[in-house]
Scaffold this motif. Structure first.
Motif, PDB file in Angstrom:
ATOM      1  N   LEU A 112      51.559  51.627  35.857  1.00 20.08           N
ATOM      2  CA  LEU A 112      50.881  52.922  35.940  1.00 20.08           C
ATOM      3  C   LEU A 112      51.183  53.765  37.339  1.00 20.08           C
ATOM      4  O   LEU A 112      51.469  55.035  37.616  1.00 20.08           O
ATOM      5  CB  LEU A 112      49.456  52.846  35.594  1.00 20.08           C
ATOM      6  CG  LEU A 112      49.030  52.662  34.264  1.00 20.08           C
ATOM      7  CD1 LEU A 112      47.472  52.525  33.992  1.00 20.08           C
ATOM      8  CD2 LEU A 112      49.434  53.591  33.167  1.00 20.08           C
ATOM      9  N   ILE A 113      50.916  52.855  38.349  1.00 19.76           N
ATOM     10  CA  ILE A 113      50.918  53.396  39.824  1.00 19.76           C
ATOM     11  C   ILE A 113      52.467  53.819  40.105  1.00 19.76           C
ATOM     12  O   ILE A 113      52.842  54.979  40.453  1.00 19.76           O
ATOM     13  CB  ILE A 113      50.864  52.431  40.921  1.00 19.76           C
ATOM     14  CG1 ILE A 113      49.282  51.929  40.791  1.00 19.76           C
ATOM     15  CG2 ILE A 113      51.027  52.609  42.383  1.00 19.76           C
ATOM     16  CD1 ILE A 113      48.889  50.887  41.458  1.00 19.76           C
ATOM     17  N   ARG A 114      53.404  53.137  39.387  1.00 19.09           N
ATOM     18  CA  ARG A 114      54.792  53.365  39.640  1.00 19.09           C
ATOM     19  C   ARG A 114      55.101  54.636  39.040  1.00 19.09           C
ATOM     20  O   ARG A 114      55.954  55.410  39.189  1.00 19.09           O
ATOM     21  CB  ARG A 114      55.854  52.252  38.944  1.00 19.09           C
ATOM     22  CG  ARG A 114      57.241  52.233  39.015  1.00 19.09           C
ATOM     23  CD  ARG A 114      57.779  51.347  38.497  1.00 19.09           C
ATOM     24  NE  ARG A 114      59.254  51.179  38.578  1.00 19.09           N
ATOM     25  CZ  ARG A 114      60.290  50.668  37.809  1.00 19.09           C
ATOM     26  NH1 ARG A 114      59.863  49.932  36.778  1.00 19.09           N
ATOM     27  NH2 ARG A 114      61.289  50.645  38.194  1.00 19.09           N
ATOM     28  N   ALA A 115      54.565  54.811  37.922  1.00 23.38           N
ATOM     29  CA  ALA A 115      54.718  56.132  37.104  1.00 23.38           C
ATOM     30  C   ALA A 115      54.020  57.397  37.563  1.00 23.38           C
ATOM     31  O   ALA A 115      54.192  58.439  36.990  1.00 23.38           O
ATOM     32  CB  ALA A 115      54.642  55.919  35.363  1.00 23.38           C
ATOM     33  N   GLY A 116      53.248  57.004  38.314  1.00 24.76           N
ATOM     34  CA  GLY A 116      52.236  58.209  38.923  1.00 24.76           C
ATOM     35  C   GLY A 116      51.273  58.596  38.054  1.00 24.76           C
ATOM     36  O   GLY A 116      50.515  59.752  38.001  1.00 24.76           O
ATOM     37  N   HIS A 117      50.736  57.796  36.940  1.00 23.21           N
ATOM     38  CA  HIS A 117      49.566  57.939  36.101  1.00 23.21           C
ATOM     39  C   HIS A 117      48.388  57.448  36.450  1.00 23.21           C
ATOM     40  O   HIS A 117      48.585  56.116  36.994  1.00 23.21           O
ATOM     41  CB  HIS A 117      50.145  57.688  34.780  1.00 23.21           C
ATOM     42  CG  HIS A 117      51.323  58.325  34.046  1.00 23.21           C
ATOM     43  ND1 HIS A 117      51.593  59.673  34.275  1.00 23.21           N
ATOM     44  CD2 HIS A 117      52.647  57.849  33.466  1.00 23.21           C
ATOM     45  CE1 HIS A 117      52.773  59.831  33.860  1.00 23.21           C
ATOM     46  NE2 HIS A 117      53.345  58.966  33.351  1.00 23.21           N
ATOM     47  N   GLY A 118      47.171  57.791  36.033  1.00 23.43           N
ATOM     48  CA  GLY A 118      45.772  57.115  36.277  1.00 23.43           C
ATOM     49  C   GLY A 118      45.469  57.314  37.684  1.00 23.43           C
ATOM     50  O   GLY A 118      46.223  57.801  38.607  1.00 23.43           O
ATOM     51  N   PRO A 119      44.376  56.607  37.896  1.00 22.32           N
ATOM     52  CA  PRO A 119      43.780  56.988  39.143  1.00 22.32           C
ATOM     53  C   PRO A 119      44.004  55.798  40.279  1.00 22.32           C
ATOM     54  O   PRO A 119      43.684  55.840  41.275  1.00 22.32           O
ATOM     55  CB  PRO A 119      41.982  56.766  38.802  1.00 22.32           C
ATOM     56  CG  PRO A 119      42.234  55.743  37.684  1.00 22.32           C
ATOM     57  CD  PRO A 119      43.409  56.091  36.900  1.00 22.32           C
ATOM     58  N   PHE A 120      44.906  54.970  39.861  1.00 23.38           N
ATOM     59  CA  PHE A 120      45.256  53.857  40.656  1.00 23.38           C
ATOM     60  C   PHE A 120      46.002  54.081  41.728  1.00 23.38           C
ATOM     61  O   PHE A 120      47.220  54.890  41.539  1.00 23.38           O
ATOM     62  CB  PHE A 120      45.911  52.663  39.709  1.00 23.38           C
ATOM     63  CG  PHE A 120      45.127  52.256  38.809  1.00 23.38           C
ATOM     64  CD1 PHE A 120      43.816  51.482  38.841  1.00 23.38           C
ATOM     65  CD2 PHE A 120      45.383  52.522  37.223  1.00 23.38           C
ATOM     66  CE1 PHE A 120      43.039  51.155  37.540  1.00 23.38           C
ATOM     67  CE2 PHE A 120      44.551  52.322  36.247  1.00 23.38           C
ATOM     68  CZ  PHE A 120      43.528  51.358  36.356  1.00 23.38           C
ATOM     69  N   ARG A 121      46.051  53.663  42.780  1.00 26.04           N
ATOM     70  CA  ARG A 121      46.802  53.772  44.096  1.00 26.04           C
ATOM     71  C   ARG A 121      47.197  52.439  44.732  1.00 26.04           C
ATOM     72  O   ARG A 121      46.390  51.537  44.784  1.00 26.04           O
ATOM     73  CB  ARG A 121      46.120  54.716  44.967  1.00 26.04           C
ATOM     74  CG  ARG A 121      46.091  56.180  44.575  1.00 26.04           C
ATOM     75  CD  ARG A 121      47.373  56.695  44.206  1.00 26.04           C
ATOM     76  NE  ARG A 121      47.277  58.233  43.850  1.00 26.04           N
ATOM     77  CZ  ARG A 121      47.089  58.589  42.294  1.00 26.04           C
ATOM     78  NH1 ARG A 121      47.130  57.638  41.651  1.00 26.04           N
ATOM     79  NH2 ARG A 121      46.842  59.826  42.124  1.00 26.04           N
ATOM     80  N   ASN A 122      48.210  52.193  45.726  1.00 30.21           N
ATOM     81  CA  ASN A 122      48.442  51.056  46.131  1.00 30.21           C
ATOM     82  C   ASN A 122      47.435  50.929  47.308  1.00 30.21           C
ATOM     83  O   ASN A 122      46.935  52.169  48.047  1.00 30.21           O
ATOM     84  CB  ASN A 122      49.921  51.156  46.940  1.00 30.21           C
ATOM     85  CG  ASN A 122      50.921  50.649  45.838  1.00 30.21           C
ATOM     86  OD1 ASN A 122      50.625  50.285  45.031  1.00 30.21           O
ATOM     87  ND2 ASN A 122      52.025  51.853  46.054  1.00 30.21           N
ATOM     88  N   VAL A 123      47.179  49.971  47.780  1.00 30.19           N
ATOM     89  CA  VAL A 123      46.088  49.635  48.856  1.00 30.19           C
ATOM     90  C   VAL A 123      46.666  49.314  50.146  1.00 30.19           C
ATOM     91  O   VAL A 123      47.512  48.570  50.257  1.00 30.19           O
ATOM     92  CB  VAL A 123      45.128  48.348  48.530  1.00 30.19           C
ATOM     93  CG1 VAL A 123      44.203  48.101  49.601  1.00 30.19           C
ATOM     94  CG2 VAL A 123      44.320  48.653  47.040  1.00 30.19           C
ATOM     95  N   SER A 124      46.262  50.130  51.255  1.00 33.91           N
ATOM     96  CA  SER A 124      46.748  50.109  52.456  1.00 33.91           C
ATOM     97  C   SER A 124      45.894  49.773  53.608  1.00 33.91           C
ATOM     98  O   SER A 124      44.742  50.258  53.288  1.00 33.91           O
ATOM     99  CB  SER A 124      47.863  50.992  53.103  1.00 33.91           C
ATOM    100  OG  SER A 124      48.921  51.305  51.931  1.00 33.91           O
ATOM    101  N   ALA A 125      45.837  48.994  54.727  1.00 32.23           N
ATOM    102  CA  ALA A 125      44.960  49.014  55.783  1.00 32.23           C
ATOM    103  C   ALA A 125      45.790  48.945  57.108  1.00 32.23           C
ATOM    104  O   ALA A 125      46.553  48.317  57.279  1.00 32.23           O
ATOM    105  CB  ALA A 125      44.074  47.804  55.725  1.00 32.23           C
ATOM    106  N   GLY A 126      45.276  50.150  57.775  1.00 31.39           N
ATOM    107  CA  GLY A 126      45.890  50.166  59.377  1.00 31.39           C
ATOM    108  C   GLY A 126      47.616  50.561  59.033  1.00 31.39           C
ATOM    109  O   GLY A 126      48.433  49.945  59.733  1.00 31.39           O
TER     110      GLY A 126
END
Length: 265
Positions: free
Chosen positions: A52-66
């Motif tokens: 879903l993240i790859r397709a740009g659908h839904g509320p999910f996003r990759n997690v990043s810190a710094g």
């Protein structure tokens, strides 16, 4: 009769209940079942979210810190460590042991979903190399199911009780089958080696057939035998033409299709 002896009668169990207590609860396999289910479910949910993240659908996003992308193998390692040590501390007794198994299964699902990244030390998640993660998950699931089903490796469960008593026969069977499985593995036939650990005929068949190109056996033993190497390559090409589309579609179904520009041409 129960009312004459004064002992309460056991309620009639359904076949499913009989199986549950006989094959899961009584042998102490409930933690293993919990780990297996949580492992498979975690992989399926994780792959769904990443697709879903790859397709740009839904509320999910990759997690990043710094500015650093946090791969889900990181929390997976934490959960595996927590679940593993908790399982040791509880001795896998009762519900604490089941909870520890669930933690370990979830962590293992997150880690093996990114197995290819660990193997290649590169972000190959959506490439052809990333399919190694799907293979690792399927292989682990198959092994866990065999253990859960009570299948004894190397064909020992196929021996009669008389043969089991003869330690020489048992040891010889295990060693021969183990050697055949190792030869199959050295010839680049992972699935044949795994299946051969349970069915001896498969291991011996894989051991006597030609090695896969690029395998350890090919690099070491075929380098001075160009005709044998060429025969092995022709056979591998025929096999891949027949089966690669089928296995590729199954891997795409489970793990998603690799980026088209990174597919081998």
């Amino acid at each position: 009769m129960a009312f004459m002896t004064g002992q309460p009668s056991r309620p009639a169990w359904s076949p499913m209940e009989e199986w549950w207590y006989r094959d899961i609860v009584d042998p102490g396999k409930l933690p293993l079942l919990a780990a297996l289910v949580s492992f498979v479910m975690t992989f399926l949910v994780t792959r769904t979210v990443t697709r879903l993240i790859r397709a740009g659908h839904g509320p999910f996003r990759n997690v990043s810190a710094g500015g650093v992308h946090i791969h889900h193998a990181v929390p997976g390692v934490v959960l595996m460590v927590a679940g593993g040590f908790a399982g040791i501390a509880t001795g896998q007794a009762g519900w604490p042991g089941v909870l520890a198994a669930v933690l370990f299964g979830v962590g293992a699902g997150l880690v093996l979903d990114e197995f290819a990244l660990i193997l290649y030390l590169a972000d190959v998640y959506w490439t052809e190399q990333g399919r190694r993660s799907v293979e690792a998950v399927v292989l682990t699931t198959a092994l866990l199911v065999m253990v859960l089903a009570g299948v004894v490796p190397f064909g020992v469960d196929a021996l009669s009780e008389e043969e089991r008593r003869q330690r020489g026969v048992l040891a010889g069977t295990v060693l021969l089958n183990f050697a055949a499985a190792l030869v199959s593995l050295a010839k680049g036939k992972l699935w044949t080696a795994v299946a051969g650990a349970v069915v001896p005929l498969i291991a011996f068949t894989g051991a006597v057939r030609l090695a896969r190109p690029g395998s350890f056996w090919d690099r070491r033993l075929y380098r001075n035998r160009p005709r044998t190497r060429e025969r092995a390559r022709r056979r591998a090409r025929r096999h891949d033409r027949r089966w690669s589309p089928v296995t590729g579609r199954l891997q795409d179904l489970l793990g998603g299709t690799p980026d088209d520009e990174l597919r081998p041409r």
